[in-house]
Design a protein around this motif. Structure first.
Motif, PDB file in Angstrom:
ATOM      1  N   TRP A 110       0.808  -1.228   0.000  1.00  0.00           N
ATOM      2  CA  TRP A 110       0.000   0.000   0.000  1.00  0.00           C
ATOM      3  C   TRP A 110       0.838   1.274   0.000  1.00  0.00           C
ATOM      4  O   TRP A 110       0.505   2.221  -0.735  1.00  0.00           O
ATOM      5  CB  TRP A 110      -0.930  -0.039   1.211  1.00  0.00           C
ATOM      6  CG  TRP A 110      -1.838   1.140   1.340  1.00  0.00           C
ATOM      7  CD1 TRP A 110      -2.973   1.388   0.619  1.00  0.00           C
ATOM      8  CD2 TRP A 110      -1.695   2.227   2.249  1.00  0.00           C
ATOM      9  NE1 TRP A 110      -3.560   2.564   1.027  1.00  0.00           N
ATOM     10  CE2 TRP A 110      -2.787   3.108   2.024  1.00  0.00           C
ATOM     11  CE3 TRP A 110      -0.761   2.549   3.232  1.00  0.00           C
ATOM     12  CZ2 TRP A 110      -2.948   4.280   2.747  1.00  0.00           C
ATOM     13  CZ3 TRP A 110      -0.935   3.718   3.949  1.00  0.00           C
ATOM     14  CH2 TRP A 110      -2.014   4.571   3.713  1.00  0.00           C
ATOM     15  N   PRO A 111       1.944   1.378   0.767  1.00  0.00           N
ATOM     16  CA  PRO A 111       2.721   2.625   0.733  1.00  0.00           C
ATOM     17  C   PRO A 111       3.247   2.957  -0.658  1.00  0.00           C
ATOM     18  O   PRO A 111       3.260   4.130  -1.057  1.00  0.00           O
ATOM     19  CB  PRO A 111       3.867   2.354   1.717  1.00  0.00           C
ATOM     20  CG  PRO A 111       3.311   1.341   2.663  1.00  0.00           C
ATOM     21  CD  PRO A 111       2.461   0.458   1.799  1.00  0.00           C
TER      22      PRO A 111
ATOM     23  N   PHE B  41       3.949   6.873  -1.339  1.00  0.00           N
ATOM     24  CA  PHE B  41       4.746   7.268  -0.167  1.00  0.00           C
ATOM     25  C   PHE B  41       6.190   6.817  -0.380  1.00  0.00           C
ATOM     26  O   PHE B  41       6.732   6.006   0.371  1.00  0.00           O
ATOM     27  CB  PHE B  41       4.173   6.648   1.107  1.00  0.00           C
ATOM     28  CG  PHE B  41       2.752   7.032   1.404  1.00  0.00           C
ATOM     29  CD1 PHE B  41       2.203   8.205   0.887  1.00  0.00           C
ATOM     30  CD2 PHE B  41       1.952   6.224   2.192  1.00  0.00           C
ATOM     31  CE1 PHE B  41       0.888   8.553   1.155  1.00  0.00           C
ATOM     32  CE2 PHE B  41       0.632   6.569   2.468  1.00  0.00           C
ATOM     33  CZ  PHE B  41       0.099   7.738   1.945  1.00  0.00           C
TER      34      PHE B  41
ATOM     35  N   PHE C 156       8.961   7.396   2.410  1.00  0.00           N
ATOM     36  CA  PHE C 156       8.716   6.519   3.552  1.00  0.00           C
ATOM     37  C   PHE C 156       9.076   5.077   3.219  1.00  0.00           C
ATOM     38  O   PHE C 156       9.705   4.377   4.025  1.00  0.00           O
ATOM     39  CB  PHE C 156       7.253   6.610   3.976  1.00  0.00           C
ATOM     40  CG  PHE C 156       6.861   5.603   5.019  1.00  0.00           C
ATOM     41  CD1 PHE C 156       7.219   5.778   6.346  1.00  0.00           C
ATOM     42  CD2 PHE C 156       6.141   4.464   4.670  1.00  0.00           C
ATOM     43  CE1 PHE C 156       6.868   4.839   7.311  1.00  0.00           C
ATOM     44  CE2 PHE C 156       5.787   3.519   5.627  1.00  0.00           C
ATOM     45  CZ  PHE C 156       6.160   3.715   6.952  1.00  0.00           C
ATOM     46  N   TRP C 157       8.709   4.606   2.032  1.00  0.00           N
ATOM     47  CA  TRP C 157       8.977   3.217   1.652  1.00  0.00           C
ATOM     48  C   TRP C 157      10.481   2.973   1.496  1.00  0.00           C
ATOM     49  O   TRP C 157      10.994   1.935   1.906  1.00  0.00           O
ATOM     50  CB  TRP C 157       8.245   2.899   0.363  1.00  0.00           C
ATOM     51  CG  TRP C 157       7.839   1.463   0.182  1.00  0.00           C
ATOM     52  CD1 TRP C 157       7.950   0.726  -0.957  1.00  0.00           C
ATOM     53  CD2 TRP C 157       7.215   0.589   1.132  1.00  0.00           C
ATOM     54  NE1 TRP C 157       7.457  -0.530  -0.790  1.00  0.00           N
ATOM     55  CE2 TRP C 157       6.999  -0.648   0.503  1.00  0.00           C
ATOM     56  CE3 TRP C 157       6.833   0.725   2.461  1.00  0.00           C
ATOM     57  CZ2 TRP C 157       6.417  -1.751   1.142  1.00  0.00           C
ATOM     58  CZ3 TRP C 157       6.252  -0.350   3.115  1.00  0.00           C
ATOM     59  CH2 TRP C 157       6.050  -1.563   2.457  1.00  0.00           C
TER      60      TRP C 157
ATOM     61  N   THR D 157      11.886   2.878   4.931  1.00  0.00           N
ATOM     62  CA  THR D 157      11.573   1.611   5.583  1.00  0.00           C
ATOM     63  C   THR D 157      12.560   0.538   5.151  1.00  0.00           C
ATOM     64  O   THR D 157      12.959  -0.318   5.953  1.00  0.00           O
ATOM     65  CB  THR D 157      10.143   1.177   5.255  1.00  0.00           C
ATOM     66  OG1 THR D 157       9.237   2.223   5.608  1.00  0.00           O
ATOM     67  CG2 THR D 157       9.758  -0.076   6.013  1.00  0.00           C
TER      68      THR D 157
ATOM     69  N   SER E 156      10.669   6.737   9.644  1.00  0.00           N
ATOM     70  CA  SER E 156      11.189   5.375   9.561  1.00  0.00           C
ATOM     71  C   SER E 156      12.443   5.217  10.400  1.00  0.00           C
ATOM     72  O   SER E 156      12.682   4.154  10.993  1.00  0.00           O
ATOM     73  CB  SER E 156      11.482   5.008   8.101  1.00  0.00           C
ATOM     74  OG  SER E 156      10.296   4.980   7.346  1.00  0.00           O
TER      75      SER E 156
END
Length: 215
Positions: free
Chosen positions: A138-139, A144, A147-148, A151, A188
């Motif tokens: 989903w990210p 995103f 953020f991904w 991560t 993150s």
């Protein structure tokens, strides 16, 4: 400190290693093809990241006119997507540069997940293969990207902690990993920091229990 999980057991055989490498390459190719099949990633934040990166790269170009309406902001975090796109924009048209950037982010996440899995033990590589499907989560769909990517940095940093926690250079590697993760997305990095504290607490608790049991 505690050794990583299953550190005393045997790793995969050579034939299994060859199979693992082949499957990883196939999974990586399938992931790249899946991401590349989308002409333009339009999910939520995606177009905003694209515009910000494109405007920053072409800001000095008077013909583009960005300088007449915008002002550059040198942010210290949320820079992951922009830095990758910046390099690719020099070589490719904007649409292809955008698509390749998303492919890179997805692949980095998948391989970070794989590294985190085999950090527990090399026999966990089948679990690591799941990362090539989870990278399409989903990210990524929501755009995103920073953020991904961050991560992925968090997963890799945690993997380093698990696998190399007994090495002298371990603290410096963690500091570098957390810094690079924060450059991509600070949230993150905060999550990774919390996980590392929990891992170190578990190590110390296990080591203390081992010493008590040996008395």
């Amino acid at each position: 400190m505690l050794a990583r999980v299953d550190a005393g057991s045997e790793g995969p055989s050579r034939s299994e290693q060859r199979v693992a490498v082949l499957l990883v390459l196939l999974a990586s190719a399938a992931l790249a093809a899946a991401v590349w099949s989308v002409p333009v990633w339009l999910g939520n934040d995606g177009p905003a990241h694209l515009f910000n990166a494109y405007a920053a790269v072409h800001f000095p170009d008077e013909a583009k006119g960005f300088a007449r309406y915008l002002e550059l902001n040198t942010n210290v975090t949320a820079r992951g997507f922009q830095e990758i796109y910046r390099l690719l924009d020099l070589l490719l048209p904007w649409k292809e540069a955008y698509r390749v950037t998303v492919v890179v982010i997805a692949e980095v996440w998948a391989f970070a997940f794989l590294f985190a899995a085999i950090s527990l033990h090399r026999s966990r590589w089948p679990v690591g293969l799941c990362g090539f499907a989870l990278a399409l989560g989903w990210p990524l769909d929501m755009g995103f990207f920073n953020f991904w990517l961050a991560t992925a940095g968090a997963l890799a940093t945690i993997g380093v902690s698990v696998r190399y926690g007994d090495r002298r250079w371990w603290p410096f590697a963690l500091a570098l990993g957390l810094w690079l993760t924060a450059c991509a997305h600070v949230f993150s990095s905060m999550l990774a920091g919390g996980a590392l504290v929990a891992i170190e607490a578990a190590r110390r608790s296990g080591a203390g229990a081992g010493r008590s049991g040996s008395r």
